[in-house]
Design a protein around this motif. Structure first.
Motif, PDB file in Angstrom:
ATOM      1  N   GLY A  83      -1.065   7.700 -39.557  1.00  0.00           N
ATOM      2  CA  GLY A  83      -0.871   6.721 -38.627  1.00  0.00           C
ATOM      3  C   GLY A  83      -0.606   6.751 -37.629  1.00  0.00           C
ATOM      4  O   GLY A  83      -0.659   7.953 -36.813  1.00  0.00           O
ATOM      5  N   SER A  84       0.056   6.137 -36.852  1.00  0.00           N
ATOM      6  CA  SER A  84       0.744   6.117 -35.371  1.00  0.00           C
ATOM      7  C   SER A  84       2.173   5.479 -35.597  1.00  0.00           C
ATOM      8  O   SER A  84       2.558   4.744 -36.213  1.00  0.00           O
ATOM      9  N   LEU A  85       2.857   5.988 -34.379  1.00  0.00           N
ATOM     10  CA  LEU A  85       4.574   5.851 -34.558  1.00  0.00           C
ATOM     11  C   LEU A  85       4.691   5.341 -33.059  1.00  0.00           C
ATOM     12  O   LEU A  85       4.345   5.766 -32.166  1.00  0.00           O
ATOM     13  N   VAL A  86       5.656   4.264 -32.950  1.00  0.00           N
ATOM     14  CA  VAL A  86       6.139   3.940 -31.496  1.00  0.00           C
ATOM     15  C   VAL A  86       7.695   3.707 -32.008  1.00  0.00           C
ATOM     16  O   VAL A  86       7.870   2.970 -32.951  1.00  0.00           O
ATOM     17  N   CYS A  87       8.513   3.971 -31.211  1.00  0.00           N
ATOM     18  CA  CYS A  87       9.986   4.089 -31.126  1.00  0.00           C
ATOM     19  C   CYS A  87      10.387   3.692 -30.087  1.00  0.00           C
ATOM     20  O   CYS A  87      10.162   4.034 -28.920  1.00  0.00           O
ATOM     21  N   GLY A 119       3.176   8.154 -30.500  1.00  0.00           N
ATOM     22  CA  GLY A 119       2.192   9.201 -30.786  1.00  0.00           C
ATOM     23  C   GLY A 119       1.772   8.964 -32.218  1.00  0.00           C
ATOM     24  O   GLY A 119       2.238   8.175 -33.020  1.00  0.00           O
ATOM     25  N   PRO A 120       0.731  10.092 -32.543  1.00  0.00           N
ATOM     26  CA  PRO A 120       0.214   9.942 -33.919  1.00  0.00           C
ATOM     27  C   PRO A 120       1.496  10.339 -34.867  1.00  0.00           C
ATOM     28  O   PRO A 120       2.180  11.154 -34.800  1.00  0.00           O
ATOM     29  N   PHE A 121       1.102   9.736 -36.106  1.00  0.00           N
ATOM     30  CA  PHE A 121       2.341  10.122 -37.385  1.00  0.00           C
ATOM     31  C   PHE A 121       1.441  11.018 -38.262  1.00  0.00           C
ATOM     32  O   PHE A 121       0.411  10.472 -38.766  1.00  0.00           O
ATOM     33  N   PHE A 150       5.878  14.451 -39.259  1.00  0.00           N
ATOM     34  CA  PHE A 150       6.286  14.459 -37.852  1.00  0.00           C
ATOM     35  C   PHE A 150       5.516  13.749 -36.896  1.00  0.00           C
ATOM     36  O   PHE A 150       4.322  13.338 -37.450  1.00  0.00           O
ATOM     37  N   SER A 151       5.982  13.576 -35.874  1.00  0.00           N
ATOM     38  CA  SER A 151       5.187  12.707 -34.682  1.00  0.00           C
ATOM     39  C   SER A 151       5.228  13.603 -33.373  1.00  0.00           C
ATOM     40  O   SER A 151       6.392  13.714 -32.876  1.00  0.00           O
ATOM     41  N   VAL A 152       4.276  13.890 -32.695  1.00  0.00           N
ATOM     42  CA  VAL A 152       4.118  14.531 -31.385  1.00  0.00           C
ATOM     43  C   VAL A 152       4.265  13.360 -30.620  1.00  0.00           C
ATOM     44  O   VAL A 152       3.438  12.508 -30.286  1.00  0.00           O
ATOM     45  N   VAL A 153       5.328  13.178 -29.761  1.00  0.00           N
ATOM     46  CA  VAL A 153       5.422  11.891 -29.087  1.00  0.00           C
ATOM     47  C   VAL A 153       5.407  12.045 -27.266  1.00  0.00           C
ATOM     48  O   VAL A 153       5.716  13.282 -26.828  1.00  0.00           O
ATOM     49  N   ARG A 154       5.063  10.978 -26.674  1.00  0.00           N
ATOM     50  CA  ARG A 154       5.315  10.801 -25.301  1.00  0.00           C
ATOM     51  C   ARG A 154       6.020   9.631 -25.060  1.00  0.00           C
ATOM     52  O   ARG A 154       5.791   8.729 -25.856  1.00  0.00           O
TER      53      ARG A 154
END
Length: 178
Positions: free
Chosen positions: A74-78, A60-62, A35-39
């Motif tokens: 890791g980190s995630l960007v979409c 957000g962080p992954f 999961f990733s909590v995203v902004r």
């Protein structure tokens, strides 16, 4: 101590932190929860009567979870393009993601989803490639996104700098390394 060992094992499976021999389980399919909590930031605007759109990014962080609790991997960007029906707040969307591992290497994916505000936008996430230790990665699985983007109205003007927040999660993300 045991929890750290389990966490390291999960990270190794997902992010290749420890490459085992070429003859070992590299070609076997592995399944994880993540999961990733995203902004996010982007623009929201009206594209038709009773239909708005959001175009922007989510990041957000992954985290991965192998049963002993989440571990940052890791980190995630979409990228995200979402269409929102203003009458019932149903929405659908698509985008592409980059997951950058804590110890280097990147994984690329793409997604599509449909759903309703607060319930979530559920669909398919497909792994499309990677770099370094993730080169040739394949797989994917169901993904759900719950964000505040459904709160957006379909005004007449472009609303830039729209901020959203939420969570993306994968209960059964399967992948295979060559």
């Amino acid at each position: 101590m045991i929890t750290r060992v389990i966490a390291r094992t999960i990270l190794s499976a997902l992010l290749g932190l420890a490459m085992v021999g070429a003859a070992q389980a590299q070609s076997e399919e592995t399944e994880i929860a993540a999961f990733s909590v995203v902004r996010g930031k982007g623009s929201g605007f009206k594209v038709a009567e009773k239909l708005g759109t959001f175009v922007g990014t989510l990041e957000g962080p992954f985290f991965v979870d192998g049963g002993e609790g989440p571990v940052k991997a890791g980190s995630l960007v979409c990228s995200a393009t979402l269409e929102i029906k203003t009458e019932d707040r149903a929405y659908k969307g698509s985008g592409r993601c980059l997951i950058a591992g804590e110890e280097g290497g990147e994984v690329y994916g793409q997604w599509t989803c449909e759903g309703h505000f607060l319930v979530g936008c559920s669909g398919v996430f497909t792994l499309t490639g990677g770099t370094n230790r993730f080169a040739g990665i394949t797989g994917g699985g169901p993904m759900t996104m719950r964000t505040s983007v459904g709160k957006l109205g379909a005004g007449t003007a472009v609303s830039q700098n729209v901020e959203v927040e939420g969570i993306l999660f994968w209960r059964e993300l399967k992948y295979k390394l060559p």
